[in-house]
Scaffold this motif. Structure first.
Motif, PDB file in Angstrom:
ATOM      1  N   ALA A  74       0.811  -1.222   0.000  1.00  0.00           N
ATOM      2  CA  ALA A  74       0.000   0.000   0.000  1.00  0.00           C
ATOM      3  C   ALA A  74       0.845   1.273   0.000  1.00  0.00           C
ATOM      4  O   ALA A  74       0.370   2.330  -0.400  1.00  0.00           O
ATOM      5  CB  ALA A  74      -0.937   0.002   1.206  1.00  0.00           C
ATOM      6  N   LEU A  75       2.103   1.190   0.423  1.00  0.00           N
ATOM      7  CA  LEU A  75       2.940   2.385   0.525  1.00  0.00           C
ATOM      8  C   LEU A  75       3.676   2.733  -0.763  1.00  0.00           C
ATOM      9  O   LEU A  75       4.206   3.835  -0.886  1.00  0.00           O
ATOM     10  CB  LEU A  75       3.953   2.228   1.663  1.00  0.00           C
ATOM     11  N   ALA A  76       3.768   1.812  -1.708  1.00  0.00           N
ATOM     12  CA  ALA A  76       4.414   2.058  -3.012  1.00  0.00           C
ATOM     13  C   ALA A  76       5.768   2.756  -2.862  1.00  0.00           C
ATOM     14  O   ALA A  76       6.022   3.796  -3.451  1.00  0.00           O
ATOM     15  CB  ALA A  76       3.487   2.857  -3.919  1.00  0.00           C
ATOM     16  N   MET A  77       6.655   2.159  -2.093  1.00  0.00           N
ATOM     17  CA  MET A  77       7.954   2.761  -1.798  1.00  0.00           C
ATOM     18  C   MET A  77       9.110   2.210  -2.638  1.00  0.00           C
ATOM     19  O   MET A  77      10.254   2.602  -2.433  1.00  0.00           O
ATOM     20  CB  MET A  77       8.283   2.554  -0.316  1.00  0.00           C
ATOM     21  N   TRP A  78       8.852   1.317  -3.573  1.00  0.00           N
ATOM     22  CA  TRP A  78       9.944   0.648  -4.303  1.00  0.00           C
ATOM     23  C   TRP A  78      10.866   1.644  -4.991  1.00  0.00           C
ATOM     24  O   TRP A  78      12.079   1.558  -4.866  1.00  0.00           O
ATOM     25  CB  TRP A  78       9.391  -0.342  -5.331  1.00  0.00           C
ATOM     26  N   GLU A  79      10.295   2.541  -5.776  1.00  0.00           N
ATOM     27  CA  GLU A  79      11.121   3.432  -6.589  1.00  0.00           C
ATOM     28  C   GLU A  79      11.945   4.418  -5.761  1.00  0.00           C
ATOM     29  O   GLU A  79      13.149   4.548  -5.998  1.00  0.00           O
ATOM     30  CB  GLU A  79      10.271   4.111  -7.655  1.00  0.00           C
ATOM     31  N   PRO A  80      11.372   5.118  -4.763  1.00  0.00           N
ATOM     32  CA  PRO A  80      12.220   6.016  -3.972  1.00  0.00           C
ATOM     33  C   PRO A  80      13.315   5.270  -3.201  1.00  0.00           C
ATOM     34  O   PRO A  80      14.446   5.752  -3.100  1.00  0.00           O
ATOM     35  CB  PRO A  80      11.262   6.730  -3.018  1.00  0.00           C
ATOM     36  N   ILE A  81      12.993   4.084  -2.692  1.00  0.00           N
ATOM     37  CA  ILE A  81      14.014   3.306  -1.973  1.00  0.00           C
ATOM     38  C   ILE A  81      15.093   2.849  -2.957  1.00  0.00           C
ATOM     39  O   ILE A  81      16.293   2.949  -2.664  1.00  0.00           O
ATOM     40  CB  ILE A  81      13.383   2.106  -1.237  1.00  0.00           C
ATOM     41  N   ALA A  82      14.693   2.359  -4.113  1.00  0.00           N
ATOM     42  CA  ALA A  82      15.662   1.889  -5.110  1.00  0.00           C
ATOM     43  C   ALA A  82      16.605   3.021  -5.519  1.00  0.00           C
ATOM     44  O   ALA A  82      17.816   2.809  -5.635  1.00  0.00           O
ATOM     45  CB  ALA A  82      14.933   1.320  -6.324  1.00  0.00           C
ATOM     46  N   GLN A  83      16.067   4.212  -5.732  1.00  0.00           N
ATOM     47  CA  GLN A  83      16.911   5.356  -6.109  1.00  0.00           C
ATOM     48  C   GLN A  83      17.932   5.663  -5.023  1.00  0.00           C
ATOM     49  O   GLN A  83      19.109   5.888  -5.297  1.00  0.00           O
ATOM     50  CB  GLN A  83      16.051   6.595  -6.371  1.00  0.00           C
ATOM     51  N   ARG A  84      17.472   5.680  -3.785  1.00  0.00           N
ATOM     52  CA  ARG A  84      18.381   5.993  -2.677  1.00  0.00           C
ATOM     53  C   ARG A  84      19.450   4.907  -2.543  1.00  0.00           C
ATOM     54  O   ARG A  84      20.628   5.199  -2.338  1.00  0.00           O
ATOM     55  CB  ARG A  84      17.597   6.148  -1.381  1.00  0.00           C
ATOM     56  N   LEU A  85      19.063   3.634  -2.661  1.00  0.00           N
ATOM     57  CA  LEU A  85      20.039   2.544  -2.599  1.00  0.00           C
ATOM     58  C   LEU A  85      21.117   2.722  -3.661  1.00  0.00           C
ATOM     59  O   LEU A  85      22.307   2.590  -3.391  1.00  0.00           O
ATOM     60  CB  LEU A  85      19.349   1.189  -2.812  1.00  0.00           C
ATOM     61  N   GLU A  86      20.688   3.013  -4.870  1.00  0.00           N
ATOM     62  CA  GLU A  86      21.607   3.110  -5.999  1.00  0.00           C
ATOM     63  C   GLU A  86      22.483   4.354  -5.931  1.00  0.00           C
ATOM     64  O   GLU A  86      23.683   4.294  -6.191  1.00  0.00           O
ATOM     65  CB  GLU A  86      20.817   3.097  -7.312  1.00  0.00           C
TER      66      GLU A  86
END
Length: 189
Positions: free
Chosen positions: A127-139
């Protein structure tokens, strides 16, 4: 094999057949046993000695499975205080060394001092749809070692925009869940 309500089992390694207590929390969705078994079969050649980051850890099943199978360490990140405490309790009861729990939001954690990890589990609440912001920060912020492996679990219907350095290695689906293992591949300079 279905788990009793409120409990799931570790399926391989030193802690095989150990049970994890699962708090009854809204949105908590432990990775299915069959999916974990497939994932760790994929990771078998690289799990021993791995330094892991379990973001949005929830029950911690992925990270504890990694410890059970020989990972050197796992940093668990879980924003819900009750889930984080249950995870600490499970690690203590299982006498699983190498696990640390941070009771903080994943994005807040990733604003700290970066330490590169060789294996990252990314399975946020759908429900939080956090994949893209987390992926960007990881990378972008130095959280991934060169050649790191990244496991991503998401709704089957989602089309995620992940960094172009993450190359899909394998994928699968179970019900409404899509799971995929990516390898970080950097272009030669």
């Amino acid at each position: 094999m279905k788990s009793a309500p409120g409990r799931i089992r570790i399926i391989g390694g030193q802690l095989r057949n150990s049970r994890l207590d699962v708090p009854d929390l809204p949105g908590l969705r432990p990775t299915a046993e069959r999916v974990r078994e497939t994932l760790f079969n994929w990771l078998a050649p690289v799990i021993a000695g791995a330094r892991c980051l379990d973001l949005c850890a929830g029950t911690g099943a992925l990270g504890i499975e990694a410890l059970s199978r020989g990972a050197a360490s796992v940093q668990f990140v879980e924003r819900d205080a009750r889930a984080a405490q249950a995870l600490r309790d499970n690690l203590s009861r299982l006498k699983a060394p190498g696990g640390q729990v941070a009771a903080v939001d994943a994005l807040a954690f990733l604003h700290g001092a970066a330490q590169p990890y060789g294996l990252v589990f990314l399975d946020p609440p759908f429900a939080l749809a956090m994949w893209e912001p987390i992926a960007q920060r990881l990378e972008q912020d130095g959280w991934l070692a060169p050649g790191a492996w990244i496991y991503v679990e998401s709704p089957r219907s989602s089309a995620l925009r992940l960094p172009n350095t993450w190359v899909e290695h394998r994928e699968g689906a179970a019900g409404e869940v899509r799971y995929a293992l990516y390898r970080r591949v950097l272009a030669a300079a």
